[in-house]
Design an enzyme around this catalytic site. Structure first.
Site, PDB file in Angstrom:
ATOM      1  N   ASP A   1       0.883  -1.166   0.000  1.00 50.27           N
ATOM      2  CA  ASP A   1       0.000   0.000   0.000  1.00 50.27           C
ATOM      3  C   ASP A   1       0.922   1.217   0.000  1.00 50.27           C
ATOM      4  O   ASP A   1       1.650   1.454   0.975  1.00 50.27           O
ATOM      5  CB  ASP A   1      -0.885  -0.025   1.259  1.00 50.27           C
ATOM      6  CG  ASP A   1      -1.832   1.161   1.327  1.00 50.27           C
ATOM      7  OD1 ASP A   1      -1.598   2.172   0.635  1.00 50.27           O
ATOM      8  OD2 ASP A   1      -2.812   1.072   2.093  1.00 50.27           O
ATOM      9  N   VAL A   2       0.887   1.991  -1.094  1.00 52.51           N
ATOM     10  CA  VAL A   2       1.841   3.095  -1.229  1.00 52.51           C
ATOM     11  C   VAL A   2       1.660   4.173  -0.156  1.00 52.51           C
ATOM     12  O   VAL A   2       2.559   4.982   0.070  1.00 52.51           O
ATOM     13  CB  VAL A   2       1.794   3.757  -2.633  1.00 52.51           C
ATOM     14  CG1 VAL A   2       2.243   2.775  -3.712  1.00 52.51           C
ATOM     15  CG2 VAL A   2       0.428   4.341  -2.936  1.00 52.51           C
TER      16      VAL A   2
ATOM     17  N   TYR B   1      -9.109  15.138  -5.583  1.00 52.03           N
ATOM     18  CA  TYR B   1      -8.259  14.607  -6.658  1.00 52.03           C
ATOM     19  C   TYR B   1      -7.490  15.727  -7.369  1.00 52.03           C
ATOM     20  O   TYR B   1      -6.306  15.583  -7.667  1.00 52.03           O
ATOM     21  CB  TYR B   1      -9.157  13.850  -7.635  1.00 52.03           C
ATOM     22  CG  TYR B   1      -8.469  13.117  -8.759  1.00 52.03           C
ATOM     23  CD1 TYR B   1      -7.803  11.911  -8.531  1.00 52.03           C
ATOM     24  CD2 TYR B   1      -8.512  13.598 -10.069  1.00 52.03           C
ATOM     25  CE1 TYR B   1      -7.199  11.220  -9.578  1.00 52.03           C
ATOM     26  CE2 TYR B   1      -7.913  12.915 -11.118  1.00 52.03           C
ATOM     27  CZ  TYR B   1      -7.265  11.721 -10.864  1.00 52.03           C
ATOM     28  OH  TYR B   1      -6.671  11.047 -11.905  1.00 52.03           O
TER      29      TYR B   1
ATOM     30  N   LYS C   1      -3.537  16.055  -7.638  1.00 53.88           N
ATOM     31  CA  LYS C   1      -2.838  16.033  -8.923  1.00 53.88           C
ATOM     32  C   LYS C   1      -2.069  17.338  -9.181  1.00 53.88           C
ATOM     33  O   LYS C   1      -1.048  17.337  -9.889  1.00 53.88           O
ATOM     34  CB  LYS C   1      -3.831  15.736 -10.051  1.00 53.88           C
ATOM     35  CG  LYS C   1      -4.379  14.301 -10.007  1.00 53.88           C
ATOM     36  CD  LYS C   1      -3.272  13.263  -9.909  1.00 53.88           C
ATOM     37  CE  LYS C   1      -3.685  11.877 -10.339  1.00 53.88           C
ATOM     38  NZ  LYS C   1      -2.612  10.878 -10.137  1.00 53.88           N
TER      39      LYS C   1
HETATM   40  P1  NAP Z   1      -7.019   2.191 -12.284  1.00 54.43           P
HETATM   41  O1  NAP Z   1      -7.364   1.397 -13.510  1.00 54.43           O
HETATM   42  O2  NAP Z   1      -8.061   2.428 -11.262  1.00 54.43           O
HETATM   43  O3  NAP Z   1      -5.725   1.531 -11.613  1.00 54.43           O
HETATM   44  C1  NAP Z   1      -5.175   2.071 -10.453  1.00 54.43           C
HETATM   45  C2  NAP Z   1      -4.310   1.015  -9.795  1.00 54.43           C
HETATM   46  O4  NAP Z   1      -3.750   1.589  -8.591  1.00 54.43           O
HETATM   47  C3  NAP Z   1      -5.105  -0.227  -9.373  1.00 54.43           C
HETATM   48  O5  NAP Z   1      -4.429  -1.395  -9.756  1.00 54.43           O
HETATM   49  C4  NAP Z   1      -5.175  -0.081  -7.856  1.00 54.43           C
HETATM   50  O6  NAP Z   1      -5.207  -1.306  -7.142  1.00 54.43           O
HETATM   51  C5  NAP Z   1      -3.869   0.617  -7.566  1.00 54.43           C
HETATM   52  N1  NAP Z   1      -3.881   1.241  -6.244  1.00 54.43           N
HETATM   53  C6  NAP Z   1      -4.875   1.959  -5.676  1.00 54.43           C
HETATM   54  N2  NAP Z   1      -4.541   2.328  -4.431  1.00 54.43           N
HETATM   55  C7  NAP Z   1      -3.300   1.820  -4.192  1.00 54.43           C
HETATM   56  C8  NAP Z   1      -2.429   1.844  -3.070  1.00 54.43           C
HETATM   57  N3  NAP Z   1      -2.756   2.474  -1.952  1.00 54.43           N
HETATM   58  N4  NAP Z   1      -1.233   1.213  -3.177  1.00 54.43           N
HETATM   59  C9  NAP Z   1      -0.902   0.556  -4.312  1.00 54.43           C
HETATM   60  N5  NAP Z   1      -1.681   0.493  -5.403  1.00 54.43           N
HETATM   61  C10 NAP Z   1      -2.875   1.115  -5.339  1.00 54.43           C
HETATM   62  O7  NAP Z   1      -6.486   3.655 -12.688  1.00 54.43           O
HETATM   63  P2  NAP Z   1      -5.840   4.216 -14.050  1.00 54.43           P
HETATM   64  O8  NAP Z   1      -6.921   4.836 -14.833  1.00 54.43           O
HETATM   65  O9  NAP Z   1      -4.951   3.202 -14.664  1.00 54.43           O
HETATM   66  O10 NAP Z   1      -4.984   5.432 -13.437  1.00 54.43           O
HETATM   67  C11 NAP Z   1      -3.598   5.322 -13.148  1.00 54.43           C
HETATM   68  C12 NAP Z   1      -3.080   6.694 -12.726  1.00 54.43           C
HETATM   69  O11 NAP Z   1      -3.321   7.643 -13.762  1.00 54.43           O
HETATM   70  C13 NAP Z   1      -3.761   7.252 -11.475  1.00 54.43           C
HETATM   71  O12 NAP Z   1      -2.830   7.968 -10.708  1.00 54.43           O
HETATM   72  C14 NAP Z   1      -4.795   8.197 -12.057  1.00 54.43           C
HETATM   73  O13 NAP Z   1      -5.170   9.188 -11.139  1.00 54.43           O
HETATM   74  C15 NAP Z   1      -4.045   8.744 -13.252  1.00 54.43           C
HETATM   75  N6  NAP Z   1      -4.919   9.290 -14.293  1.00 54.43           N
HETATM   76  C16 NAP Z   1      -5.851   8.512 -14.922  1.00 54.43           C
HETATM   77  C17 NAP Z   1      -6.657   9.070 -15.899  1.00 54.43           C
HETATM   78  C18 NAP Z   1      -7.717   8.277 -16.632  1.00 54.43           C
HETATM   79  O14 NAP Z   1      -8.474   8.887 -17.411  1.00 54.43           O
HETATM   80  N7  NAP Z   1      -7.816   6.970 -16.461  1.00 54.43           N
HETATM   81  C19 NAP Z   1      -6.528  10.437 -16.216  1.00 54.43           C
HETATM   82  C20 NAP Z   1      -5.570  11.190 -15.553  1.00 54.43           C
HETATM   83  C21 NAP Z   1      -4.772  10.612 -14.587  1.00 54.43           C
HETATM   84  P3  NAP Z   1      -6.584  -2.076  -6.842  1.00 54.43           P
HETATM   85  O15 NAP Z   1      -6.971  -2.666  -8.141  1.00 54.43           O
HETATM   86  O16 NAP Z   1      -6.228  -3.106  -5.819  1.00 54.43           O
HETATM   87  O17 NAP Z   1      -7.537  -1.048  -6.340  1.00 54.43           O
END
Ligand code: NAP
Length: 250
Positions: A60-61, A151, A155
């Site tokens: 857990d980060v 959020y 960010k």
């Molecule tokens: P995602 O599909 O929800 O994946 C996030 C991953 O982070 C999941 O595997 C989750 O694990 C893991 N995680 C959550 N809390 C954690 C913790 N405390 N310690 C370790 N791992 C943890 O999200 P994503 O869309 O790929 O997003 C990845 C990053 O890009 C995030 O920082 C997000 O804010 C950023 N981002 C995404 C978008 C978008 O449109 N998707 C846009 C801008 C920025 P679990 O599966 O166990 O929950």
């Protein structure tokens, strides 16, 4: 050159999984870190089946001891990490008047405290190696977004954190940059669609119509940018925020 070792947080799925696979394809050994090591199996398998090297790490980060143990485990297995991608993230969207303290603390805890703890744990290996790359996931939401006070604060905080790392660690050959994605099709955006009661396909179509390149982003779009920032040749790019959003942001 000796093989570089990277660690990517939140790499069980979505953007993190794509970044981990891309860095492995680029020739790095990768620590695939997520809350539960068992959930990293698919990413690790994809990497090893493609001929790369990876290990699963459960942490857990937002927890200091958990981060320290995972980084130590990685250093003992694949070697000292000198590339870090702070990608783990969660959403707890709500309008301000309905946002709970837990919504606020959880989001700030994973994104900001998590990036701080991971970077502090990994930087010592970068400083020792006199080389390193930190890539932090910001977002277009850093510019402000309705329903995302927690959020967007996290960010925007990632951007200030990134620039400070660039100042402090530059003299050790370490660069730090942020990627600020726009709409990327992942479980995170699918969950947002579900929360507002819109079919995910329709949600993506509506988003694409507002984006200059007329499509939503993919995890591969972000992985490509991360690959550039991590590359040997990007050593003079530091303290930057690259918006990867299919068009300019305001
Ligand atoms: P995602 O599909 O929800 O994946 C996030 C991953 O982070 C999941 O595997 C989750 O694990 C893991 N995680 C959550 N809390 C954690 C913790 N405390 N310690 C370790 N791992 C943890 O999200 P994503 O869309 O790929 O997003 C990845 C990053 O890009 C995030 O920082 C997000 O804010 C950023 N981002 C995404 C978008 C978008 O449109 N998707 C846009 C801008 C920025 P679990 O599966 O166990 O929950």
């Amino acid at each position: 050159m000796a093989e570089r070792v990277a660690v990517v947080s939140g790499a069980a799925r979505g953007i993190g999984a794509a970044v981990a696979q891309r860095l492995a394809a680029d020739g790095l050994a990768v620590g695939v870190l997520d809350l539960d090591a068992a959930h990293c199996a698919d990413t690790v398998r994809a990497i090893t089946e493609a001929g790369g090297k990876a290990v699963a790490l459960g942490a857990d980060v937002s927890k200091e001891d958990s981060v320290a143990a995972a980084v130590e485990e990685l250093a003992g297995s694949l070697g000292a990490p000198t590339v870090l991608v702070n990608n783990a993230g969660i959403l707890r969207d709500n309008l301000l008047f309905k946002m709970s303290v837990d919504d606020w603390d959880s989001v700030l805890g994973v994104h900001l405290r998590g990036a701080f703890l991971m970077t502090r744990a990994v930087q010592k290996y970068m400083v020792e190696a006199k080389w390193g790359r930190v890539v932090n996931l910001s977002s277009t939401s850093a510019l402000g977004n309705r329903g995302q006070a927690n959020y967007s604060a996290a960010k925007a905080g990632m951007q200030g954190f990134t620039k400070t790392l660039a100042f402090e660690l530059g003299k050790f050959g370490v660069t730090a940059n942020a990627i600020a994605p726009g709409f990327i099709a992942t479980d995170m955006t699918a969950a947002t669609a579900a929360r507002v009661g819109v079919d995910f396909e329709d949600f993506q179509k509506a988003a694409a119509a507002q984006i200059p390149v007329q499509r939503v982003g993919t995890p591969a779009d972000i992985a490509h940018t991360a690959s550039f920032l991590v590359s040997e040749g990007a050593g003079f790019v530091s303290g930057q925020v690259i918006y990867v959003a299919g068009g300019p942001t305001n």
